[in-house]
Design a protein around this motif. Sequence first.
Motif, PDB file in Angstrom:
ATOM      1  N   VAL A 378       0.854  -1.191   0.000  1.00  0.00           N
ATOM      2  CA  VAL A 378       0.000   0.000   0.000  1.00  0.00           C
ATOM      3  C   VAL A 378       0.886   1.235   0.000  1.00  0.00           C
ATOM      4  O   VAL A 378       2.093   1.165   0.261  1.00  0.00           O
ATOM      5  CB  VAL A 378      -0.950   0.026   1.221  1.00  0.00           C
ATOM      6  N   ASP A 379       0.286   2.375  -0.264  1.00  0.00           N
ATOM      7  CA  ASP A 379       0.985   3.648  -0.190  1.00  0.00           C
ATOM      8  C   ASP A 379       1.520   3.840   1.231  1.00  0.00           C
ATOM      9  O   ASP A 379       0.765   3.732   2.202  1.00  0.00           O
ATOM     10  CB  ASP A 379       0.017   4.777  -0.545  1.00  0.00           C
ATOM     11  N   TYR A 383      -0.180   3.446   5.266  1.00  0.00           N
ATOM     12  CA  TYR A 383       0.166   2.234   6.021  1.00  0.00           C
ATOM     13  C   TYR A 383       0.051   2.524   7.520  1.00  0.00           C
ATOM     14  O   TYR A 383       0.898   3.190   8.104  1.00  0.00           O
ATOM     15  CB  TYR A 383       1.583   1.807   5.655  1.00  0.00           C
ATOM     16  N   ALA A 389      -5.676   0.589   4.862  1.00  0.00           N
ATOM     17  CA  ALA A 389      -5.231   0.795   3.481  1.00  0.00           C
ATOM     18  C   ALA A 389      -5.426  -0.454   2.640  1.00  0.00           C
ATOM     19  O   ALA A 389      -5.538  -0.382   1.413  1.00  0.00           O
ATOM     20  CB  ALA A 389      -3.764   1.211   3.453  1.00  0.00           C
ATOM     21  N   SER A 431      -7.189   1.249  -2.126  1.00  0.00           N
ATOM     22  CA  SER A 431      -5.793   1.688  -2.025  1.00  0.00           C
ATOM     23  C   SER A 431      -4.802   0.532  -2.039  1.00  0.00           C
ATOM     24  O   SER A 431      -3.594   0.749  -2.109  1.00  0.00           O
ATOM     25  CB  SER A 431      -5.595   2.510  -0.744  1.00  0.00           C
ATOM     26  N   TYR A 433      -2.605  -2.280  -3.619  1.00  0.00           N
ATOM     27  CA  TYR A 433      -2.018  -2.371  -4.945  1.00  0.00           C
ATOM     28  C   TYR A 433      -2.333  -3.689  -5.660  1.00  0.00           C
ATOM     29  O   TYR A 433      -2.361  -3.745  -6.873  1.00  0.00           O
ATOM     30  CB  TYR A 433      -0.501  -2.195  -4.866  1.00  0.00           C
ATOM     31  N   LEU A 443       9.370  -0.379  -1.235  1.00  0.00           N
ATOM     32  CA  LEU A 443       8.090  -0.331  -0.519  1.00  0.00           C
ATOM     33  C   LEU A 443       8.163  -1.151   0.759  1.00  0.00           C
ATOM     34  O   LEU A 443       7.626  -0.757   1.801  1.00  0.00           O
ATOM     35  CB  LEU A 443       6.968  -0.837  -1.422  1.00  0.00           C
ATOM     36  N   ASN A 447       7.420   0.298   4.366  1.00  0.00           N
ATOM     37  CA  ASN A 447       6.336  -0.303   5.156  1.00  0.00           C
ATOM     38  C   ASN A 447       6.886  -1.493   5.940  1.00  0.00           C
ATOM     39  O   ASN A 447       6.683  -2.647   5.574  1.00  0.00           O
ATOM     40  CB  ASN A 447       5.189  -0.735   4.243  1.00  0.00           C
TER      41      ASN A 447
END
Length: 555
Positions: A378-379, A383, A389, A431, A433, A443, A447
């Motif tokens: 996720v963005d 997170y 998310a 949201s 991915y 990422l 995260n």
Amino acid sequence: MLKLKNLDFKYKIILILIVFIVIWITTTLSQVKKAKIITPLSIELKTKSNNFLEKITFYRLTPGKKIAKIERVDSYSWINGNFYVNSIFVSIPTEDLKDIELVILKIGKQEFRYNKEKLINEWISVKENHYPFPATRLTNRLLLEIPDNLKKSKSLIPIQKIRTIINWRGDFLILLISFLKAFIYFFIISIILFILYRLPKLKKSEIALILTSITITLILCEIMARIWIFNIASEEQFFKYVLYKDIKKEKLKYTPHHYLNYCLTPNYRSGKTYHNSMGYRDKEFSKNKNEGTFRIVALGGSTTYTVGVKDNDKTFTAQLEQILKSKYQYNNVEVINAGVGGYNSWETLINLQFRVLDIEPDLVIIYHATNDVHTRRVDPALYTGDNSAMRKQWREPKIPWYNYLYLYRIIGVKMGMVKGVGLRQFTFAESYYGVDTQLTLDLLEQNKPVYFARNLKNMAAIAKANKIKILFASWAHCPYKNDYASSEFYQTGFQEMNNVVRAVALQENAFFFDFASIMSKDTKYWSDGRHLNEAGALLKAQHFADYLDKNKLIQ
């Protein structure tokens, strides 16, 4: 101007063929455009005598496909807005490997040489069942890491331009698909032209008759489609074509839950897969265990549920109980499957607190990784500790009006235009991915699995407060099934999650079983890269039974 009706019959046939060929060529070019012919990539294998053992060349590649000796793209990088190939797996017959001294990888005009010292060999006995190997031939997989200078080269292959492998089967498939599309387009165009040609000469009453006939025909076809689906079609066909709203709730595997979002549907049955009245994939049992019974409850996602096995008697938990009783003489043991497909550590934490404690476990087994790697896709700005998310509250997806037309659904499913819905449509946030989106390791770095660790610690605290033994196990997978579990992103994520599981078990003074280190990666045990088949579930049960006995966890 030459009129068609004045043409000889043979010229009409020639004209029709020309029109059809033009449509076919157009659809073929469209199909090829989707495949994007790219920079040729070849791999050459040289023997000790410096002779070419084999040269493999391809022009288009699909991650996850296994064609000829090029197995798959192994991982990707994100560079300047494009995904690029990092490494490639090549299958080579074991008996040929000893003669290979050099492997040459060529991308466009650039090449890189791998001698034996640079090759990463993973010796695995694999029963190959695809061209060109016989079904029982053993192969060795070579992992060719593409060097940084080639990764950054302009001639390197952008992933989003790669669609399909081209060999004789790939070419034939493209031609076949384009031929079928051309035939459909030609048929539709012919009908439209015929109507337009005849329309000026038709009376209003004749036009009305045609439209009425078409409408009545479509209505009759829709009625016949509904009669077939609801009264004649097999159960498999029924579930394939109907809307989820047409399926009785007890026939759906999952049902909404006010705290867990969703859980297993009680009394669900499909073949040899069934849930008991309390919503566990298990036989009926009483909440209050019998005196002297040692109750083990396994918690996790689809890997605990054992989604790759259709028979309840062959799941990991069922076979674990059977082995503990027959081999180790623990006749008082009871093993319950509390796994639910799609659950991550958030749901398992709630499941343990609000459901599993009520069935009085003496030992709980926690088995998680892949679904918690999902939660990190996720963005980074979204997170958070509540996993909002990635997860949304259970909500039925909207159904377009035309999906209520069963004639359209049957045709659409056949042509791949209509797809079914699953847990993602009901419970995954926008949201998220998704596993098909190629992401970089950055990422994972942003995260970090801090919430995963926190959830595991809270499970340990709940178990300790209720005087329940807790066993954390590392999560095993197979990197050779050519699905997302083979990607660099998930390989890295799995290792990070297993490190967290080990660390939490040590911090909380809990039992830790490094199952991932001993579980075989041989594809014969796996239905895909994450889930075990019956043979794999049996092997897993044997490993867990051995660990439980050696560590005297069962009273």
